[in-house]
Structure formats: structure tokens, C-alpha cells
Scaffold this motif. Structure first.
Motif, PDB file in Angstrom:
ATOM      1  N   CYS A 142       0.828  -1.215   0.000  1.00 52.79           N
ATOM      2  CA  CYS A 142       0.000   0.000   0.000  1.00 52.79           C
ATOM      3  C   CYS A 142       0.857   1.257   0.000  1.00 52.79           C
ATOM      4  O   CYS A 142       0.560   2.238  -0.693  1.00 52.79           O
ATOM      5  CB  CYS A 142      -0.935  -0.009   1.216  1.00 52.79           C
ATOM      6  SG  CYS A 142      -2.202  -1.297   1.163  1.00 52.79           S
ATOM      7  N   ALA A 148       0.876   4.147  -3.034  1.00 46.60           N
ATOM      8  CA  ALA A 148       0.640   5.560  -2.706  1.00 46.60           C
ATOM      9  C   ALA A 148       1.836   6.414  -3.081  1.00 46.60           C
ATOM     10  O   ALA A 148       1.685   7.539  -3.576  1.00 46.60           O
ATOM     11  CB  ALA A 148       0.334   5.698  -1.221  1.00 46.60           C
ATOM     12  N   ALA A 153      -2.900  10.459  -0.701  1.00 52.09           N
ATOM     13  CA  ALA A 153      -1.721   9.592  -0.809  1.00 52.09           C
ATOM     14  C   ALA A 153      -0.850   9.722   0.433  1.00 52.09           C
ATOM     15  O   ALA A 153      -0.328   8.728   0.954  1.00 52.09           O
ATOM     16  CB  ALA A 153      -0.923   9.941  -2.061  1.00 52.09           C
ATOM     17  N   ALA A 179      -2.462   7.878   3.342  1.00 48.59           N
ATOM     18  CA  ALA A 179      -2.285   6.430   3.186  1.00 48.59           C
ATOM     19  C   ALA A 179      -0.878   6.006   3.594  1.00 48.59           C
ATOM     20  O   ALA A 179      -0.688   4.995   4.286  1.00 48.59           O
ATOM     21  CB  ALA A 179      -2.567   6.018   1.742  1.00 48.59           C
TER      22      ALA A 179
END
Length: 345
Positions: free
Chosen positions: A21, A25, A201, A204
Motif C-alpha cells: 500500500c 501511494a 496519498a 495512506a
């Protein structure tokens, strides 16, 4: 953050998912930063140094502050200092996507100055860790304060030097190897949408960065490798994923100066994070009684930064295939550092 109990395999799986993840991002953030630089007429080296480096350092911010609150000195320092050589090696990997050695592209001395100031901060940190904190106020060492002050001065100097033209390299490659605006599909996106996507982003990266430190500590305990070795290798690698994905994405769209400033700027930020970590670490000055891997990490950070500083100054350098000799030496130094960390753990 209280998490349910997991086995070693489950911890590794969750750790890998969080790292993925963070990677996604970070890659998206590079395209957004490039589009924002074009939209607001900002120098891409400045965007890389200030905006992108700060955003991609959010995992380091999260892991450092979380580990400091958990009073894990080894995890804090090995994650921060171990990530410096790793992130510089990331810049070396970006040579694969560049048209020739990446250190041939800068047209100003900004990046050489960034590397020089990074060498200064690394040297100060290495001296402090070897001498120990002599003066302590409310549990915070004067050494971490000095690092924070020098960092602020470095950013001020780099900001002032950004518009200077008193140094001009020769034998430059094509300044725009790809068509601009960069083919990111963001040229027609509204300003508000670009900013909101960049913020999302960053959030995250920060959220999954917190999870990374939690499960890195579990892996350190469950595997028996210890917080020092895991911090300087596994955790440093995971929290450096945004720098890897953003640097590769930036190089692929021709934003070479943004990629270089992103790495050097991130390394500067990792050093200044010692100061807030020292405030949160209540067992004494965080740079006191450090392990051997901390000094090794700082020393290897000095070596790889000095190699790239040389590469930025020497314009005509030997090449090995698509890679510049400086990038090859940085990669070999980083691999050697992993062996050294293992035996020093």
C-alpha cells in the motif's frame, strides 16, 4: 494502536500488505508532485527537496515517533540511519530507467550542495554517537538539538541557493528526454483534485507506516533477529518504499532533478527526526549508548553520499552498461553494509 495477536507468518503477510500500500501511494504521489510543479511553475528540484521528500518520509515519521513512544531506541535509530544508505541505493537503481547516469543531468550545484550538507549532518551525528551526549536538558541531549538547528540552516541555505547560476556543468545530456507535460494523465485534472489526491496519498503512507512499525517489532521478536537488525534492514526497506516508487516514477517521466532531491531531502529529514524522537524517548538521550549498527549505518551513509557527491561533480564518468560508475559503487556499498549489519547485530 492495539492490534490482535498474530503468528510470524501472519505478521509477515500483514507487513507485506502494508508495504504494498505504501508503494502504490508513493508511486501515485510522484505523478501528482510533477503535475503540481508544472501547474504552479515550481522548480522540480525544490519540489523534490521540500514537498516530495517530506511526503515520502511520512513512514519514517510514523515509525520513528511510534517506536520512540514505545521506548525502542534501537528500532528508532537503526530505522532512521539504516535507511540513508538504502535510499541512496534507491537512487542508484533509478539509473536503470534513466538515459545514462542520473548524476549527469543536474544543471545547477543544488544537488552537490544537498549532498555536502548531508555529509555534514551525518558527520555530526556520528561524532555525537561515539562521544555520547555530554549535556542533557530534561532528558533531551544537546546533540539532537544541534542536528535540528543544522538541518534548519541547511534548508534555508538550499532555498536561497536554488535560484543561483554561479556553477554550470559541461557535456550535458538532453534536458527533456521525454515529452512534457509528462504523460501522467493529470494535465487536465483540476487543481483542487490534484491537491486532494496528494493529501490522500500522504494519509495512506502515514497510516500504513504506523502499521509497519508495529509488525516490524513483532517480526523482530518472533523471528529472534532482534530490533536492531530488523530496524536497519526490514523496517528501513519498507519505510523507504515511497522513495523507491516515487524515484522510479519520477525518472520514467524525465523528472531527474526531482528524483535526486527527493532522496537527498529524505535523508536530511531522517537525520532531523532524531530531535523529536529524543523528546519522546524518556529513558535518557536517544543518542546515548547506541549500538554498533548505529555507527555503522551512519558511516555507510557517509560513504554512499560521498560517492554521489563525487559523481555530481565529475561529469564525464565511466559507465557499466546503463549504469554510471557512481551508482554501481553505491549499490556495492549498500550490499556490503547488509553483511556488516548482520555480523554486528
Amino acid at each position: 494502536m492495539q492490534m490482535p495477536a498474530t503468528t510470524l507468518i501472519q505478521s509477515l503477510m500483514v507487513f507485506s500488505g502494508c508495504a504494498a500500500c505504501v508503494w502504490i501511494a508513493g508511486a501515485r504521489l510522484a505523478y501528482l508532485a510533477d503535475a503540481l510543479a508544472d501547474r504552479f511553475k515550481l522548480a522540480k528540484s525544490l519540489v523534490g527537496l521540500v514537498l516530495l521528500s517530506l511526503a515520502t518520509s511520512l513512514p519514517e515519521v510514523a515509525t520513528t515517533l511510534t517506536a520512540a513512544m514505545q521506548q525502542s531506541r534501537d528500532l528508532v535509530l537503526n530505522n532512521l540511519f539504516g535507511g540513508i544508505a538504502l535510499q541512496t541505493a534507491i537512487l542508484a537503481m533509478a539509473d536503470f530507467w534513466a538515459r545514462g547516469p542520473i548524476t549527469n543531468y543536474p544543471r545547477k550545484a543544488n544537488h552537490a550542495l544537498e549532498a555536502t550538507l548531508l555529509v555534514l549532518l551525518l558527520s555530526v551525528a556520528l561524532i555525537i554517537t561515539n562521544l555520547g551526549e555530554t549535556f542533557v536538558v530534561e532528558g533531551v541531549g544537546i546533540g539532537s538539538v544541534a542536528i535540528a538547528v543544522i538541518y534548519c540552516g541547511a534548508i534555508w541555505l538550499l532555498r536561497r541557493y536554488n535560484d543561483s547560476n554561479d556553477w554550470m556543468p559541461v557535456d550535458l545530456p538532453d534536458p527533456d528526454p521525454l515529452a512534457f507535460p509528462a504523460p501522467t494523465g493529470l494535465s487536465d485534472t483540476a487543481d483542487v483534485s490534484l491537491i486532494l489526491q496528494a493529501v490522500f496519498a500522504c494519509v495512506a503512507i502515514l497510516f500504513f507506516g504506523v502499521l509497519l512499525v508495529i509488525f516490524a517489532e513483532r517480526i523482530a521478536d518472533q523471528s529472534g533477529l532482534g530490533a536492531g537488525f530488523v530496524g536497519v534492514t526490514l523496517l528501513a526497506a519498507a519505510t523507504s518504499l515511497p522513495e523507491l516508487s516515487t524515484s522510479i516514477a519520477a525518472v520514467r517521466i524525465g523528472a531527474y532533478t526531482m528524483a535526486i532531491s527527493n532522496i537527498f531531502g529524505s535523508n536530511l529529514i531522517m537525520l532531523v527526526l532524531v530531535f523529536p524522537a529524543d523528546i519522546l524517548f524518556r529513558a535518557g538521550p536517544i543518542l546515548q549508548d547506541t549500538s554498533r549498527t548505529v555507527s555503522l549505518a551512519l558511516a555507510f551513509g557517509l560513504v554512499v553520499t560521498a560517492i554521489y557527491l563525487t559523481g555530481l561533480i565529475v561529469r564525464r564518468k565511466p559507465r557499466l552498461g546503463e549504469f554510471g560508475l557512481d551508482s554501481v559503487l553505491v549499490m556495492l556499498t549498500f550490499l556490503g553494509s547488509l553483511v556488516a549489519y548482520y555480523f554486528a547485530r
